[in-house]
Design an enzyme around this catalytic site. Structure first.
Site, PDB file in Angstrom:
ATOM      1  N   HIS A   1      46.953   3.580 -21.064  1.00 23.68           N
ATOM      2  CA  HIS A   1      46.961   3.363 -22.510  1.00 23.68           C
ATOM      3  C   HIS A   1      47.341   1.907 -22.755  1.00 23.68           C
ATOM      4  O   HIS A   1      48.413   1.596 -23.271  1.00 23.68           O
ATOM      5  CB  HIS A   1      47.928   4.323 -23.205  1.00 23.68           C
ATOM      6  CG  HIS A   1      47.276   5.590 -23.655  1.00 23.68           C
ATOM      7  ND1 HIS A   1      46.263   5.602 -24.593  1.00 23.68           N
ATOM      8  CD2 HIS A   1      47.456   6.876 -23.289  1.00 23.68           C
ATOM      9  CE1 HIS A   1      45.863   6.850 -24.793  1.00 23.68           C
ATOM     10  NE2 HIS A   1      46.566   7.648 -24.014  1.00 23.68           N
TER      11      HIS A   1
ATOM     12  N   ASP B   1      48.154   5.702 -27.382  1.00 22.05           N
ATOM     13  CA  ASP B   1      49.151   6.765 -27.186  1.00 22.05           C
ATOM     14  C   ASP B   1      50.202   6.716 -28.304  1.00 22.05           C
ATOM     15  O   ASP B   1      50.622   7.757 -28.827  1.00 22.05           O
ATOM     16  CB  ASP B   1      49.818   6.641 -25.804  1.00 22.05           C
ATOM     17  CG  ASP B   1      50.358   5.240 -25.524  1.00 22.05           C
ATOM     18  OD1 ASP B   1      49.860   4.256 -26.132  1.00 22.05           O
ATOM     19  OD2 ASP B   1      51.272   5.107 -24.692  1.00 22.05           O
TER      20      ASP B   1
ATOM     21  N   TYR C   1      30.404  -2.671 -33.645  1.00 18.89           N
ATOM     22  CA  TYR C   1      31.282  -2.345 -34.767  1.00 18.89           C
ATOM     23  C   TYR C   1      31.100  -3.310 -35.930  1.00 18.89           C
ATOM     24  O   TYR C   1      31.014  -4.516 -35.732  1.00 18.89           O
ATOM     25  CB  TYR C   1      32.749  -2.383 -34.311  1.00 18.89           C
ATOM     26  CG  TYR C   1      33.092  -1.331 -33.278  1.00 18.89           C
ATOM     27  CD1 TYR C   1      32.229  -0.265 -33.037  1.00 18.89           C
ATOM     28  CD2 TYR C   1      34.265  -1.396 -32.560  1.00 18.89           C
ATOM     29  CE1 TYR C   1      32.536   0.707 -32.098  1.00 18.89           C
ATOM     30  CE2 TYR C   1      34.588  -0.425 -31.611  1.00 18.89           C
ATOM     31  CZ  TYR C   1      33.717   0.619 -31.387  1.00 18.89           C
ATOM     32  OH  TYR C   1      34.019   1.576 -30.454  1.00 18.89           O
TER      33      TYR C   1
ATOM     34  N   GLU D   1      59.249   1.056 -28.283  1.00 16.91           N
ATOM     35  CA  GLU D   1      59.160   2.298 -29.065  1.00 16.91           C
ATOM     36  C   GLU D   1      59.968   2.253 -30.366  1.00 16.91           C
ATOM     37  O   GLU D   1      59.814   3.131 -31.212  1.00 16.91           O
ATOM     38  CB  GLU D   1      59.615   3.474 -28.188  1.00 16.91           C
ATOM     39  CG  GLU D   1      58.646   3.718 -27.019  1.00 16.91           C
ATOM     40  CD  GLU D   1      59.229   4.592 -25.924  1.00 16.91           C
ATOM     41  OE1 GLU D   1      60.474   4.639 -25.792  1.00 16.91           O
ATOM     42  OE2 GLU D   1      58.444   5.217 -25.183  1.00 16.91           O
TER      43      GLU D   1
END
Ligand SMILES: [Zn+2]
Ligand SMILES: [Zn+2]
Length: 421
Positions: free
Chosen positions: A120, A125, A323, A399
């Protein structure tokens, strides 16, 4: 007008408290997802975790298998109101992880015929775990919600494997934005380019369109000592490479929007004294305006063909549109800025420059007004300019940013309801 209770301020406080309470579980989900990354269109385990969670928290509808592995959940608030969509992408990258964490990925798989590590490395994630947390919080506040929330867990943002379709475009084709049709969509990307928890935004064109081209120059093979007996595709290809560089520098209004034309691959010949039959080039075009995008495509084709013709060579140009431009709806961005400001805190909401990377969130924004923002995950004490970037085998996400994003998505949703109810 119906009476609203509690006040938006009270709801915001409840969201903040719920976000703090769920933070450790979001981190645990993220670590599990991080350890078990899956490539685009192969997010089977990830989708299973998302599906189980959305059922467990009692969403009104959970659709699976959208664009292969996508999951779309619907939460109906107690009161009628607008529909807000929130999107997280789920796929990892063919990158072998080099980050020293206990939950580092050891996964390997076969990709385009090659054995590769899976990681990831773009932080999807984080996006999945965060949106699972937001879904749980909003489901818990259902009795106070004046509107519905659509949770879109999307496969294959990093492009589906060769020969397959997938991603946002396919989810839309399979009805992800139907019944009900969202009034607005929010999404975000974690980024190494900002300090942890800092929120970055801009209105209008924000991320580039991304298209690839393949140009094959067909000459005529001859001995390297007697070039006049053939047509040299190497010299012609060299002229094409240089010619393409004049498109942005001479041909487009760069005062309006920037653009990039890059030739990233050139292949031809096997030996110093043999002029080959053909040369193949591949490259990418990035723009921030759909009209400029079309114009540059047309110029790449006509210029390469004309240069080849001038050298008596043949030329085949293939341009694949990937894109579109990620365009943040100016009115929506403006309206939601106070929310982002409140969530980020003083001096932690930044107006950021355009990004020449691309996002298929842009397809959703072509259908409904959307806002795509950035949240920093580079730890304190590390210079974001020097941090390992997204897609690096050493990309590291702090995190502590997650709780900020959980709050941001939940608050954006409720503030949108409040504004448009
Ligand atoms: Zn990426
Ligand atoms: Zn990404």
């Amino acid at each position: 007008m119906n009476a609203r209770s509690p006040e938006p301020g009270a709801l915001a406080a409840q969201i903040d408290a719920a976000a703090a309470a769920i933070e450790s579980r979001v981190i645990a989900w993220r670590r599990d997802l991080h350890e078990h990354p899956e490539l685009g269109n192969r997010e089977f385990r990830t989708a299973g975790i998302v599906e189980a969670h959305l059922h467990e928290i009692g969403l009104d509808e959970v659709r699976t298998g959208v664009a292969h592995t996508g999951v779309v959940g619907l939460l109906k608030g107690a009161f009628p109101g607008p529909v807000v969509a929130l999107r997280a992408d789920m796929d990892g990258l063919p990158v072998t992880e080099e980050v020293d964490v206990p939950f580092a990925s050891k996964v390997r798989t076969t990709w385009n015929g090659e054995d590769v590590g899976v990681m990831h490395a773009c932080g999807h994630d984080c996006h999945v775990a965060i949106l699972m947390g937001v879904a749980e919080i909003l489901a818990g506040l259902r009795a106070q919600l004046h509107g519905s929330v659509k949770f879109i867990f999307q496969p294959a943002e990093e492009m589906p494997p060769e020969g397959e379709e997938g991603g946002a475009k396919m989810m839309i084709a399979e009805g992800a934005l139907q019944s009900p049709v969202p009034d607005a969509i929010f999404g975000l990307h974690v980024t190494s380019r900002l300090p942890v928890g800092v929120v970055g935004y801009r209105a209008g064109p924000t991320m580039a369109s991304s298209d690839r081209f393949r140009i094959t120059v067909h000459g005529k093979q001859t001995h390297g000592a007697a070039p006049w007996l053939g047509v040299d595709p190497i010299v012609t290809a060299a002229q094409v490479v240089l010619g393409l560089q004049t498109i942005v520098s001479r041909g487009v209004d760069i005062a309006r929007e920037p653009a990039v034309v890059t030739v990233g691959m050139i292949k031809g010949g096997v030996r110093e004294n043999i002029i080959p039959d053909s040369v193949e080039m591949r490259g990418t075009v990035r723009t921030f305006d759909e009209a400029m995008r079309d114009d540059i495509h047309e110029r790449v084709t006509t210029l390469a063909e004309a240069i080849a013709r001038g050298s008596r060579a043949g030329c085949k140009v293939c341009i694949q549109k990937n894109y579109p431009v990620t365009v943040n709806d100016p009115a929506l961005t403006e309206a939601m800025l106070p929310t982002l400001q409140r969530v980020a805190g003083p001096d932690r909401l930044l107006h950021v420059p355009k990004v020449t990377g691309a996002e298929d969130f842009s397809f959703f924004q072509q259908v409904v007004p959307g806002l795509f923002f950035f949240v920093g995950v580079t730890p304190e004490g590390v210079d974001p300019a020097k941090a390992y970037s997204n897609h690096s085998p050493r990309f590291y996400a702090d995190e502590r940013a997650f709780v900020v994003v959980v709050r941001a998505l939940a608050q954006l949703t409720c503030d949108y309801f409040d504004r448009h109810g």
